[in-house]
Design a protein around this motif. Structure first.
Motif, short mmCIF file in Angstrom:
data_model
loop_
_atom_site.label_atom_id
_atom_site.label_comp_id
_atom_site.label_asym_id
_atom_site.label_seq_id
_atom_site.Cartn_x
_atom_site.Cartn_y
_atom_site.Cartn_z
N VAL A 247 -6.67 -5.11 0.55
CA VAL A 247 -6.57 -4.73 2.02
C VAL A 247 -5.08 -5.00 2.51
O VAL A 247 -4.60 -5.89 1.99
CB VAL A 247 -7.52 -5.70 2.98
CG1 VAL A 247 -7.19 -7.27 2.61
CG2 VAL A 247 -7.63 -5.30 4.33
N ALA A 248 -4.80 -3.93 3.41
CA ALA A 248 -3.44 -3.99 3.83
C ALA A 248 -3.18 -3.46 5.29
O ALA A 248 -3.81 -2.44 5.40
CB ALA A 248 -2.55 -2.98 2.84
N ASN A 249 -2.77 -4.42 5.95
CA ASN A 249 -2.65 -4.10 7.35
C ASN A 249 -1.08 -3.97 7.53
O ASN A 249 -0.50 -5.06 8.09
CB ASN A 249 -3.07 -4.95 8.30
CG ASN A 249 -2.99 -4.57 9.80
OD1 ASN A 249 -2.68 -3.68 10.15
ND2 ASN A 249 -3.35 -5.77 10.74
N ILE A 250 -0.46 -2.99 7.18
CA ILE A 250 0.97 -2.94 7.33
C ILE A 250 1.34 -1.31 7.68
O ILE A 250 0.44 -0.67 7.89
CB ILE A 250 1.92 -3.25 6.04
CG1 ILE A 250 1.11 -2.85 4.91
CG2 ILE A 250 2.21 -4.56 6.24
CD1 ILE A 250 1.73 -3.26 3.78
N LEU A 251 2.70 -1.03 8.05
CA LEU A 251 3.04 0.23 8.67
C LEU A 251 2.65 1.50 7.31
O LEU A 251 2.72 1.07 6.21
CB LEU A 251 4.53 0.32 8.50
CG LEU A 251 4.82 -0.54 10.06
CD1 LEU A 251 6.48 -0.48 10.34
CD2 LEU A 251 4.14 -0.16 11.24
N ALA A 252 2.32 2.51 8.13
CA ALA A 252 1.98 3.70 7.11
C ALA A 252 3.08 3.99 5.95
O ALA A 252 2.52 4.32 4.79
CB ALA A 252 1.76 4.79 8.02
N GLU A 253 4.22 4.00 6.48
CA GLU A 253 5.49 4.07 5.30
C GLU A 253 5.13 3.25 4.11
O GLU A 253 5.42 3.59 3.19
CB GLU A 253 6.65 3.92 6.06
CG GLU A 253 7.07 5.12 7.16
CD GLU A 253 6.33 4.78 8.48
OE1 GLU A 253 6.55 5.35 9.38
OE2 GLU A 253 5.68 3.55 8.64
N ILE A 254 4.80 2.19 4.40
CA ILE A 254 4.80 0.99 3.14
C ILE A 254 3.46 1.23 2.55
O ILE A 254 3.56 0.86 1.12
CB ILE A 254 4.89 -0.29 4.02
CG1 ILE A 254 6.38 -0.61 4.52
CG2 ILE A 254 4.86 -1.48 2.84
CD1 ILE A 254 6.53 -1.83 5.51
N ILE A 255 2.42 1.44 3.23
CA ILE A 255 1.11 1.67 2.32
C ILE A 255 1.41 2.95 1.29
O ILE A 255 1.06 2.70 0.19
CB ILE A 255 0.14 2.23 3.44
CG1 ILE A 255 -0.34 0.85 4.27
CG2 ILE A 255 -1.07 2.83 2.51
CD1 ILE A 255 -1.22 1.48 5.46
N LEU A 256 2.17 3.87 1.70
CA LEU A 256 2.56 4.97 0.98
C LEU A 256 3.11 4.49 -0.44
O LEU A 256 3.02 5.23 -1.49
CB LEU A 256 3.21 6.14 1.63
CG LEU A 256 2.32 6.80 2.75
CD1 LEU A 256 3.23 7.72 3.61
CD2 LEU A 256 1.37 7.84 2.14
N ARG A 257 3.74 3.47 -0.35
CA ARG A 257 4.54 3.15 -1.54
C ARG A 257 3.85 2.46 -2.59
O ARG A 257 4.28 2.51 -3.65
CB ARG A 257 5.77 2.09 -0.99
CG ARG A 257 6.88 2.70 -0.50
CD ARG A 257 8.01 1.47 -0.30
NE ARG A 257 8.52 1.93 1.11
CZ ARG A 257 9.27 0.75 1.93
NH1 ARG A 257 9.11 -0.25 1.32
NH2 ARG A 257 9.84 1.16 2.93
N PHE A 258 2.53 1.92 -2.27
CA PHE A 258 1.77 1.12 -3.42
C PHE A 258 0.41 1.91 -3.43
O PHE A 258 -0.36 1.08 -4.11
CB PHE A 258 2.13 -0.29 -3.40
CG PHE A 258 1.11 -0.62 -1.92
CD1 PHE A 258 -0.03 -1.19 -2.24
CD2 PHE A 258 1.81 -0.71 -0.78
CE1 PHE A 258 -0.88 -1.58 -1.04
CE2 PHE A 258 1.14 -1.35 0.32
CZ PHE A 258 -0.17 -1.80 0.06
#
Length: 313
Positions: A247-258
């Protein structure tokens, strides 16, 4: 002793949502909205104490939004970016009203007491109620799960739409004995929820040392330290053990990185729950999930925010 800068924006009801989003994205630790309408509305006192609101604190017209930013070397740039982003809202025909912005410095103690009056127990999903540590709260139903939070200043109160959607998604996905990884844990709230829903082990990861301390504190407070391990880590770097849920509740740009790392670490049939996504980034994240091999099973929407539940076949 940390110093905080209070940025105060006098604007309109119409602009509250958009400006709050701008402030959250700029790294504001919590947003307080002073709306004269609050002075007259009926309040739900079933949760106990209501603070006396002082009319002198409120604007005569419009709304004042206050946010708190840590005083550091980037503060000047951050404030300029916030002003620019708010002025850009005019391109979308959003009325900004007075649009006056003032900055003042507050110290941690003042702030910690000032914002408590805005924070009450909140039921955020079928099972979960979030209760600030300084309130006493009696469960309403027998299967209610209570998360106690001392949200600290770097993190919200757990009632932000992105957090709420993640918890609702965890409720749907977590099975007894699951292994869960929470990327960018912040206050630790999602890890605590996963543990309470029956997960066998949870890794709560965050790059920010303030988050790691805050999450450790909240994990202990909720007595799930046997299940949840909090560690400082950048995204999923060097994580080897497979998981059933990430689960990841962070900004979209960061989600795309991993996304690819998440796909690799998940067991077959495992879920990747992502939130913190604004409408404008919805398609980009969805495309990234599909490209990595995920099936997007469900899209949750709350206010202007999106969360995805994606599954690895």
């Amino acid at each position: 002793m940390m110093k905080w800068s209070e940025i105060s924006i006098h604007t309109t009801h119409e602009a509250v949502e958009a400006i709050s989003n701008i402030l959250h994205e700029a790294g504001a630790g919590g947003v307080v909205i002073e709306d004269p309408f609050d002075l007259t509305k009926e309040r739900d006192t079933s949760f106990g104490e209501i603070y006396q609101l002082n009319p002198d604190d409120y604007p005569e017209e419009g709304v004042i939004i206050k946010a708190y930013l840590p005083v550091n070397s980037f503060l000047g740039e951050t404030v300029e970016e916030i002003k620019q982003a708010i002025n850009n809202l005019m391109l979308y025909d959003i009325d900004l009203g007075k649009n006056s912005i003032t900055i003042s410095e507050v110290n941690e103690e003042e702030w910690a007491t000032a914002w408590k009056k805005y924070y009450n127990p909140v039921k955020i999903s079928k099972k979960f109620t979030i209760v600030p540590t300084w309130e006493t709260y009696e469960p309403v139903s027998s299967d209610e799960l209570i998360i106690e939070l001392d949200p600290g200043m770097a993190f919200g109160t757990g009632t932000h739409p992105t957090t709420v959607m993640c918890i609702q998604a965890l409720e749907k996905c977590v099975k007894t004995n699951d292994i869960v990884i929470d990327v960018g844990t912040g206050s630790g709230i999602l890890s605590i929820a996963a543990a309470m829903l029956g997960a066998k082990s949870v890794k709560a990861l965050d790059l920010d040392p303030v988050a790691v301390d805050s999450a450790k504190l909240n994990v202990k407070l909720n007595k799930v330290q046997d299940i949840v391990t909090v560690a400082q880590n950048n995204l999923l770097d060097n994580i080897k053990e497979p998981a059933n849920i990430i689960v990841a509740n962070i900004l979209a740009e960061i989600i795309l990185r991993f996304i690819d790392d998440a796909y690799r670490l998940l067991e077959k049939g495992g879920f990747f729950i992502t939130s913190g996504i604004i409408q404008a980034k919805k398609q980009e994240v969805k495309d990234g999930l599909i490209r990595a091999g995920f099936i997007v099973e469900e899209t949750l929407v709350m206010e202007d925010w999106i969360a995805f539940i994606a599954r690895k076949e």
